[in-house]
Design an enzyme around this catalytic site. Structure first.
Site, PDB file in Angstrom:
ATOM      1  N   ASP A 132      60.728 -20.839 -67.740  1.00 45.59           N
ATOM      2  CA  ASP A 132      59.789 -21.674 -67.010  1.00 45.59           C
ATOM      3  C   ASP A 132      59.994 -23.181 -67.200  1.00 45.59           C
ATOM      4  O   ASP A 132      59.138 -23.957 -66.848  1.00 45.59           O
ATOM      5  CB  ASP A 132      58.392 -21.214 -67.495  1.00 45.59           C
ATOM      6  CG  ASP A 132      57.246 -22.061 -67.001  1.00 45.59           C
ATOM      7  OD1 ASP A 132      57.340 -22.523 -65.880  1.00 45.59           O
ATOM      8  OD2 ASP A 132      56.279 -22.268 -67.733  1.00 45.59           O
ATOM      9  N   LEU A 156      53.188 -12.843 -59.471  1.00 42.73           N
ATOM     10  CA  LEU A 156      53.913 -11.572 -59.461  1.00 42.73           C
ATOM     11  C   LEU A 156      52.928 -10.486 -59.884  1.00 42.73           C
ATOM     12  O   LEU A 156      52.246 -10.633 -60.896  1.00 42.73           O
ATOM     13  CB  LEU A 156      55.097 -11.620 -60.432  1.00 42.73           C
ATOM     14  CG  LEU A 156      55.987 -10.374 -60.388  1.00 42.73           C
ATOM     15  CD1 LEU A 156      56.948 -10.437 -59.196  1.00 42.73           C
ATOM     16  CD2 LEU A 156      56.780 -10.216 -61.684  1.00 42.73           C
ATOM     17  N   CYS A 189      43.566  -6.616 -48.917  1.00 39.78           N
ATOM     18  CA  CYS A 189      42.740  -7.308 -49.924  1.00 39.78           C
ATOM     19  C   CYS A 189      42.923  -8.823 -49.840  1.00 39.78           C
ATOM     20  O   CYS A 189      44.041  -9.325 -49.720  1.00 39.78           O
ATOM     21  CB  CYS A 189      43.129  -6.827 -51.317  1.00 39.78           C
ATOM     22  SG  CYS A 189      42.237  -7.643 -52.653  1.00 39.78           S
ATOM     23  N   SER A 214      44.497 -25.381 -62.144  1.00 34.21           N
ATOM     24  CA  SER A 214      45.514 -25.556 -63.204  1.00 34.21           C
ATOM     25  C   SER A 214      46.244 -26.892 -63.044  1.00 34.21           C
ATOM     26  O   SER A 214      46.559 -27.560 -64.023  1.00 34.21           O
ATOM     27  CB  SER A 214      46.532 -24.418 -63.172  1.00 34.21           C
ATOM     28  OG  SER A 214      45.921 -23.216 -63.565  1.00 34.21           O
ATOM     29  N   ASP A 240      42.148 -18.838 -64.383  1.00 34.81           N
ATOM     30  CA  ASP A 240      42.554 -17.435 -64.202  1.00 34.81           C
ATOM     31  C   ASP A 240      41.804 -16.750 -63.063  1.00 34.81           C
ATOM     32  O   ASP A 240      41.872 -15.531 -62.932  1.00 34.81           O
ATOM     33  CB  ASP A 240      42.287 -16.628 -65.486  1.00 34.81           C
ATOM     34  CG  ASP A 240      43.224 -16.981 -66.621  1.00 34.81           C
ATOM     35  OD1 ASP A 240      44.318 -17.495 -66.347  1.00 34.81           O
ATOM     36  OD2 ASP A 240      42.863 -16.742 -67.786  1.00 34.81           O
ATOM     37  N   CYS A 246      41.722 -10.013 -59.164  1.00 35.31           N
ATOM     38  CA  CYS A 246      42.736  -9.127 -58.562  1.00 35.31           C
ATOM     39  C   CYS A 246      42.506  -7.677 -59.016  1.00 35.31           C
ATOM     40  O   CYS A 246      42.488  -7.397 -60.214  1.00 35.31           O
ATOM     41  CB  CYS A 246      44.135  -9.580 -58.971  1.00 35.31           C
ATOM     42  SG  CYS A 246      45.426  -8.487 -58.318  1.00 35.31           S
TER      43      CYS A 246
END
Length: 308
Positions: A132, A156, A189, A214, A240, A246
């Site tokens: 990253d 992901l 969704c 963020s 988050d 999710c």
């Protein structure tokens, strides 16, 4: 000595498991043709905001052979960070990935050990480890390697474990057996899109990074825009929300990496504790933490913004 592609591949995957990685997928190193127009469009719309580093090394982001001479394979790895306990509900919130020690160092050590194991067992293999912090499109490679699909939130996702994990790569000059991509399971969704308080997910699969909580609490080096007041839902470092809502994250299981365990003091801190935190306490509680990126001053100003 190991002597063929199948055995090399099995060896690498078993070593990754031994080192604590959640999963390992492998892709043929080459130009990411589908990602090129997406990245170009994303940058042209200034969705990177002040993250100007995203504009650098455009070609290298799309082609790992420009990062590692004679690269043959991209080994993608996932490392779980989902915690067994979360913060006191009466607290300013920090992203779960930041509960423990800085993942860059934790994962880099594991990747170095993996590369050393490969070289010891197979011989003269050249490669580089990426966590990253270099121009590598982590999620694109992980998806290409069959580790999950890129969801509407831009994260992901995997059916078995959701999305609370880090992605890392080893790019090596060794031919291996390659995995295939999995299908998208977001269906109809829109939980992540509906839940984002700053409307950063501007369309399914498209995230305006410069509107993400963020970004405001970590990346932005100037004052948070006034129009964002009241939209942060007490997030002081990272966010988050899109992951918490999710449905696939119902399947998240706690990690087993001791270095990701939080300082117990972090979990019990109340809003008052955050508001009164001193530089000295910050240095103790967040020693080797990702919060060091925002620095004490950044966290303090984020909290002031949440309070105003």
């Amino acid at each position: 000595m190991i002597n063929n592609k199948f055995k090399y591949t099995q060896f690498i995957k078993s070593e990754a498991k031994r080192l604590g990685f959640l999963s390992c997928g492998i892709s043929k190193a080459g130009f990411l043709e589908q990602e090129a127009p997406r990245l170009e469009s994303w940058l042209n719309q200034n969705y990177n905001g002040q993250m100007t580093y995203m504009e650098n090394h455009f070609d290298k982001r799309l082609d790992p052979t420009l990062l590692v001479v004679d690269a043959k394979s991209v080994v993608s790895l996932l490392l779980n960070y989902y915690p067994s306990e979360t913060q006191n509900p009466d607290s300013y919130k920090i992203s779960k990935y930041a509960y423990g020690q800085d993942y860059h160092f934790v994962i880099k050590d594991k990747l170095k050990e993996l590369l050393f194991s490969i070289q010891s067992a197979i011989g003269d293999v050249t490669g580089r480890a990426f966590v990253d912090s270099a121009p590598v499109l982590d999620r694109a490679w992980a998806a290409k390697s069959g580790l999950g699909w890129i969801g509407k939130s831009g994260n992901l996702l995997t059916q078995k474990v959701g999305s609370f994990y880090f992605i890392a790569e080893l790019i090596i000059d060794l031919d291996l057996e390659y995995d295939t991509a999995v299908t998208d399971h977001c269906g109809t969704c829109t939980a992540c899109i509906d839940a984002c308080p700053t409307e950063a997910i501007v369309a399914p699969y498209v995230v305006n990074g410069s509107k993400c909580i963020s970004y405001f609490t970590i990346e932005l080096k100037e004052n948070i825009p006034v129009e964002m007041k009241g939209k942060f839902e007490d997030w002081a470092f990272g966010c988050d929300i899109c992951q918490d809502v999710c449905p696939w994250n119902r399947f998240s299981k706690p990690h087993n990496e001791p270095l990701f365990n939080p300082n117990p003091e972090l979990l019990s801190m109340s809003k008052k504790d955050w508001e009164e935190i001193t530089q000295e306490t910050f240095n103790i509680v967040f020693k080797n933490s990702p919060l060091k990126r925002a620095k004490f001053s950044g966290i303090k100003s984020n909290i002031i913004f949440l309070n105003d």
